[in-house]
Structure formats: structure tokens, C-alpha cells
Design a protein around this motif. Structure first.
Motif, PDB file in Angstrom:
ATOM      1  N   ALA A  56       7.509  -4.798 -31.767  1.00  0.00           N
ATOM      2  CA  ALA A  56       7.558  -3.451 -32.331  1.00  0.00           C
ATOM      3  C   ALA A  56       7.559  -2.374 -31.249  1.00  0.00           C
ATOM      4  N   VAL A  57       7.361  -2.761 -30.004  1.00  0.00           N
ATOM      5  CA  VAL A  57       7.324  -1.853 -28.872  1.00  0.00           C
ATOM      6  C   VAL A  57       6.334  -0.710 -29.131  1.00  0.00           C
ATOM      7  N   SER A  58       5.155  -1.072 -29.597  1.00  0.00           N
ATOM      8  CA  SER A  58       4.143  -0.048 -29.876  1.00  0.00           C
ATOM      9  C   SER A  58       3.406   0.397 -28.616  1.00  0.00           C
ATOM     10  N   ARG A  59       3.508  -0.403 -27.560  1.00  0.00           N
ATOM     11  CA  ARG A  59       2.893  -0.020 -26.291  1.00  0.00           C
ATOM     12  C   ARG A  59       3.771  -0.549 -25.152  1.00  0.00           C
ATOM     13  N   THR A  60       4.006   0.313 -24.185  1.00  0.00           N
ATOM     14  CA  THR A  60       4.767  -0.056 -22.998  1.00  0.00           C
ATOM     15  C   THR A  60       3.839   0.036 -21.797  1.00  0.00           C
ATOM     16  N   THR A  61       3.882  -0.967 -20.937  1.00  0.00           N
ATOM     17  CA  THR A  61       3.046  -0.988 -19.748  1.00  0.00           C
ATOM     18  C   THR A  61       3.936  -0.907 -18.516  1.00  0.00           C
ATOM     19  N   LEU A  62       3.642   0.073 -17.661  1.00  0.00           N
ATOM     20  CA  LEU A  62       4.329   0.200 -16.374  1.00  0.00           C
ATOM     21  C   LEU A  62       3.380  -0.279 -15.292  1.00  0.00           C
ATOM     22  N   LYS A  63       3.870  -1.131 -14.411  1.00  0.00           N
ATOM     23  CA  LYS A  63       3.072  -1.587 -13.278  1.00  0.00           C
ATOM     24  C   LYS A  63       3.844  -1.331 -11.997  1.00  0.00           C
ATOM     25  N   GLY A  64       3.097  -1.107 -10.940  1.00  0.00           N
ATOM     26  CA  GLY A  64       3.743  -0.894  -9.657  1.00  0.00           C
ATOM     27  C   GLY A  64       2.725  -0.704  -8.565  1.00  0.00           C
ATOM     28  N   SER A  65       3.207  -0.242  -7.431  1.00  0.00           N
ATOM     29  CA  SER A  65       2.345   0.022  -6.281  1.00  0.00           C
ATOM     30  C   SER A  65       2.580   1.443  -5.793  1.00  0.00           C
ATOM     31  N   PHE A  66       1.493   2.071  -5.407  1.00  0.00           N
ATOM     32  CA  PHE A  66       1.558   3.366  -4.734  1.00  0.00           C
ATOM     33  C   PHE A  66       1.293   3.042  -3.271  1.00  0.00           C
ATOM     34  N   GLN A  67       2.313   3.177  -2.460  1.00  0.00           N
ATOM     35  CA  GLN A  67       2.222   2.818  -1.050  1.00  0.00           C
ATOM     36  C   GLN A  67       1.927   4.070  -0.233  1.00  0.00           C
ATOM     37  N   VAL A  68       0.857   4.011   0.540  1.00  0.00           N
ATOM     38  CA  VAL A  68       0.512   5.127   1.420  1.00  0.00           C
ATOM     39  C   VAL A  68       0.413   4.570   2.839  1.00  0.00           C
ATOM     40  N   ASN A  69       1.233   5.084   3.723  1.00  0.00           N
ATOM     41  CA  ASN A  69       1.223   4.656   5.118  1.00  0.00           C
ATOM     42  C   ASN A  69       0.568   5.733   5.978  1.00  0.00           C
ATOM     43  N   VAL A  70      -0.367   5.302   6.799  1.00  0.00           N
ATOM     44  CA  VAL A  70      -1.015   6.204   7.756  1.00  0.00           C
ATOM     45  C   VAL A  70      -0.254   6.078   9.067  1.00  0.00           C
ATOM     46  N   TRP A  71       0.378   7.157   9.494  1.00  0.00           N
ATOM     47  CA  TRP A  71       1.117   7.186  10.757  1.00  0.00           C
ATOM     48  C   TRP A  71       0.226   7.801  11.829  1.00  0.00           C
ATOM     49  N   GLU A  72      -0.005   7.053  12.881  1.00  0.00           N
ATOM     50  CA  GLU A  72      -0.878   7.494  13.974  1.00  0.00           C
ATOM     51  C   GLU A  72      -0.099   7.351  15.284  1.00  0.00           C
ATOM     52  N   PRO A  73      -0.081   8.388  16.126  1.00  0.00           N
ATOM     53  CA  PRO A  73       0.615   8.245  17.411  1.00  0.00           C
ATOM     54  C   PRO A  73       0.023   7.081  18.218  1.00  0.00           C
ATOM     55  N   ARG A  74       0.898   6.309  18.833  1.00  0.00           N
ATOM     56  CA  ARG A  74       0.450   5.194  19.677  1.00  0.00           C
ATOM     57  C   ARG A  74      -0.379   5.692  20.845  1.00  0.00           C
ATOM     58  N   GLY A  75      -1.301   4.848  21.280  1.00  0.00           N
ATOM     59  CA  GLY A  75      -2.114   5.172  22.440  1.00  0.00           C
ATOM     60  C   GLY A  75      -3.443   5.825  22.090  1.00  0.00           C
TER      61      GLY A  75
END
Length: 133
Positions: A56-75
Motif C-alpha cells: 500500500a506504500v503507506s510508509r517510505t523509508t530513505l536510508k543513506g550516509s551523510f559524509q563529512v570530511n575534515v580537511w587539515e593542512p599536512r604537517g
């Protein structure tokens, strides 16, 4: 409002509050960003699965990932990037539920990646959104 828009608004809102408190710029998915020379975050949604709970499609579920990358200067070492990554994990608790988007499990801090002049610490946040139709 589209379901993915609800997911994006809620997850980005939480990350934006954290980034503002830490005074760190964020490169948002699909938004022009002039790369800085200091620490910054990169955030995007990875859509994984959409399921209907019944015929009956009474409920739809969305799944996924929220990707957060921390960029840090090398050294500069890993401490700052790892502390920021842990702050991101702390901002997305499994419980209590803080909105319509459910965090499915404790976010994971993955092994660092390396790009020319940068160390990137990925944080993966798995989410679920249930929409009653």
C-alpha cells in the motif's frame, strides 16, 4: 517538501551549528566553495536505499550516509582533525532522536586519506528517514 530536502536541511543544520561554534568553513554539496588554506569541512549526502514498507506504500523509508570530511593542512599532525571529527560524532548521537531524521548507529571516523598538501579525516553518519504517505 521533498523527503531528501528534509533530510538535507536537518543534517546540514546540525553540522552548520557545530561548524559555526568551531569557526570552521564548510564546503556544502553543490554549492560553490573557494578552497581555503586552513582546516575546513566538506559535507555531502550519499543516497543508499529507498524502501516501501508494504504494498500500500503507506510508509517510505530513505536510508543513506551523510559524509563529512575534515580537511587539515599536512604537517600539522592529526590531533586537531581527530578532535574535530570526534566533535562531529558527538553532534550526531544515536539517541535521543533530535528530529525527523534518525541516526542509525554511532558515526564512524575512518582512516585518514591524503591529498596533495592535505590530510582528510572522513566521518560517516548513517541516517534513516521514515515518511508516512
Amino acid at each position: 517538501m521533498l523527503s531528501i530536502s528534509i533530510v538535507r536541511n536537518e543534517l546540514q543544520g546540525r553540522l552548520n551549528a557545530l561548524a559555526t561554534s568551531l569557526n570552521i568553513p564548510v564546503a556544502w554539496q553543490g554549492v560553490e566553495f573557494k578552497k581555503v588554506t586552513s582546516t575546513y569541512l566538506e559535507a555531502f549526502i550519499i543516497l543508499v536505499d529507498t524502501r516501501d514498507s508494504n504494498v500500500a506504500v503507506s510508509r517510505t523509508t530513505l536510508k543513506g550516509s551523510f559524509q563529512v570530511n575534515v580537511w587539515e593542512p599536512r604537517g600539522k599532525g592529526m590531533l586537531n582533525a581527530e578532535q574535530i571529527a570526534q566533535s562531529i560524532v558527538d553532534a550526531f548521537p544515536v539517541l535521543p532522536k533530535t528530529g525527523s531524521v534518525v541516526i542509525e548507529q554511532t558515526p564512524s571516523i575512518d582512516s585518514p586519506l591524503y591529498d596533495a598538501g592535505w590530510v582528510i579525516v572522513p566521518v560517516t553518519i548513517r541516517y534513516r528517514y521514515d515518511k508516512l504517505n
